[in-house]
Design an enzyme around this catalytic site. Structure first.
Site, PDB file in Angstrom:
ATOM      1  N   GLU A  50      -4.514  -4.666 -34.561  1.00  0.00           N
ATOM      2  CA  GLU A  50      -5.290  -6.124 -34.066  1.00  0.00           C
ATOM      3  C   GLU A  50      -5.701  -5.836 -32.649  1.00  0.00           C
ATOM      4  O   GLU A  50      -5.338  -5.211 -32.039  1.00  0.00           O
ATOM      5  CB  GLU A  50      -3.811  -7.127 -34.047  1.00  0.00           C
ATOM      6  CG  GLU A  50      -4.438  -8.602 -33.662  1.00  0.00           C
ATOM      7  CD  GLU A  50      -3.075  -9.340 -33.496  1.00  0.00           C
ATOM      8  OE1 GLU A  50      -2.974 -10.466 -33.825  1.00  0.00           O
ATOM      9  OE2 GLU A  50      -2.045  -8.604 -33.212  1.00  0.00           O
ATOM     10  N   LYS A 106      -7.141 -14.417 -39.377  1.00  0.00           N
ATOM     11  CA  LYS A 106      -5.875 -14.659 -39.189  1.00  0.00           C
ATOM     12  C   LYS A 106      -5.271 -16.037 -39.534  1.00  0.00           C
ATOM     13  O   LYS A 106      -5.829 -16.881 -38.816  1.00  0.00           O
ATOM     14  CB  LYS A 106      -5.259 -14.226 -37.932  1.00  0.00           C
ATOM     15  CG  LYS A 106      -3.670 -14.120 -37.601  1.00  0.00           C
ATOM     16  CD  LYS A 106      -3.312 -13.867 -36.229  1.00  0.00           C
ATOM     17  CE  LYS A 106      -2.016 -13.895 -35.866  1.00  0.00           C
ATOM     18  NZ  LYS A 106      -1.658 -13.516 -34.787  1.00  0.00           N
ATOM     19  N   CYS A 108      -0.611  -9.307 -38.020  1.00  0.00           N
ATOM     20  CA  CYS A 108       0.273  -9.388 -37.240  1.00  0.00           C
ATOM     21  C   CYS A 108       1.319 -10.433 -37.628  1.00  0.00           C
ATOM     22  O   CYS A 108       2.237 -10.259 -38.320  1.00  0.00           O
ATOM     23  CB  CYS A 108      -0.174  -9.654 -35.622  1.00  0.00           C
ATOM     24  SG  CYS A 108       1.133  -9.428 -34.356  1.00  0.00           S
TER      25      CYS A 108
END
Length: 270
Positions: A40, A110, A151
């Site tokens: 990330e 995301k 994440c």
């Protein structure tokens, strides 16, 4: 399929971050990988005031990794970067996947953002500066359906189940997991996502200290559909490899058919 996870320590120098990432991709290709995954925020980790201007999907960041994929003949998951967002105050946290010919194969933004308020202890609202994505993504990587996540998504099993239902055999997790949560939760969550969805999991993490006063856990790893850790990175910048036995995945799904045994009439996925 031979896969590689690349572990970085991205800081405030964007050009240096990209140069290190490119070197790791070259090492991944030299080691025989067909797919390499970066962490990330490959482009920048540091004080928001020093952040580079966010870019569109077809900007310089994308061109850099498209060229690397083409040069090394490698599937490149370019971790994530600060994409120009829907308004002046927010970016998207965006992952780009490139085919070995340099074409953009998939884009994922995301979905889950870390917003927490604990009185007297912490106040952090990721959604103040990052806009959420809305669409789960499964991409074809050398003929293997691959689900894309980032994440904090790791804590939301419904996303991973949706990717598995959509056909994913590999789940990718670029991350900048914090040290204090990573040492207790990182491996546990990754192995759980692998076991419950009977998929390979490729998790590439940031490692070490970053401004402002944060330390990332690292321990990038590759996990098989039984939950076995096939490979784990040491606590340094580098590349970690494993061979993904896709026939074993199908054997596991046949002999322990938990995905086929789901009772969707009782627990519909919404």
């Amino acid at each position: 399929m031979r896969a590689a996870v690349c572990q970085l320590n991205s800081r405030e120098d964007r050009d240096h971050n990209l140069a290190v990432a490119r070197d790791l991709l070259e090492r991944a290709a030299a080691g025989g990988a067909k797919l390499a995954v970066l962490p990330e925020y490959v482009d920048f980790l540091g004080h928001s005031a020093d952040a580079p201007r966010p870019e569109p999907v077809d900007g310089a960041f994308a061109a850099f990794f498209a060229n690397a994929a083409r040069e090394f003949g490698l599937w490149v998951h370019a971790g994530s970067f600060h994409e120009k967002g829907p308004d002046a105050g927010r970016t998207f946290n965006t992952s780009l996947l490139f085919a070995p010919d340099g074409t953009l194969a998939a884009t994922y933004r995301k979905i889950h953002l870390y917003d927490v308020e604990i009185a007297g202890r912490i106040s952090y609202q990721e959604s103040r500066t990052v806009a959420p994505g809305t669409d789960p993504v499964v991409a074809d990587v050398d003929g293997v359906p691959t689900g894309l996540t980032t994440c904090y998504d790791l804590r939301f099993p419904e996303l991973y189940r949706a990717l598995a239902i959509a056909g994913a055999r590999i789940l990718v997790v670029p991350a900048a997991f914090m040290l204090h949560t990573g040492r207790d939760h990182w491996e546990v969550l990754l192995r759980a996502r692998a076991i419950e969805n009977q998929c390979f999991v490729l998790a590439a993490g940031q490692i070490g200290d970053h401004e402002p006063r944060r330390t990332c856990f690292g321990r990038s790893m590759i996990i098989d559909p039984w939950g076995t850790v096939l490979a784990q990175a040491p606590d340094t910048v580098g590349v970690t490899f494993a061979d993904l036995d896709l026939d074993r995945l199908e054997t596991i799904r046949t002999e322990l058919p938990s995905l086929a045994n789901r009772r969707m009439e009782t627990f519909p996925l919404r």
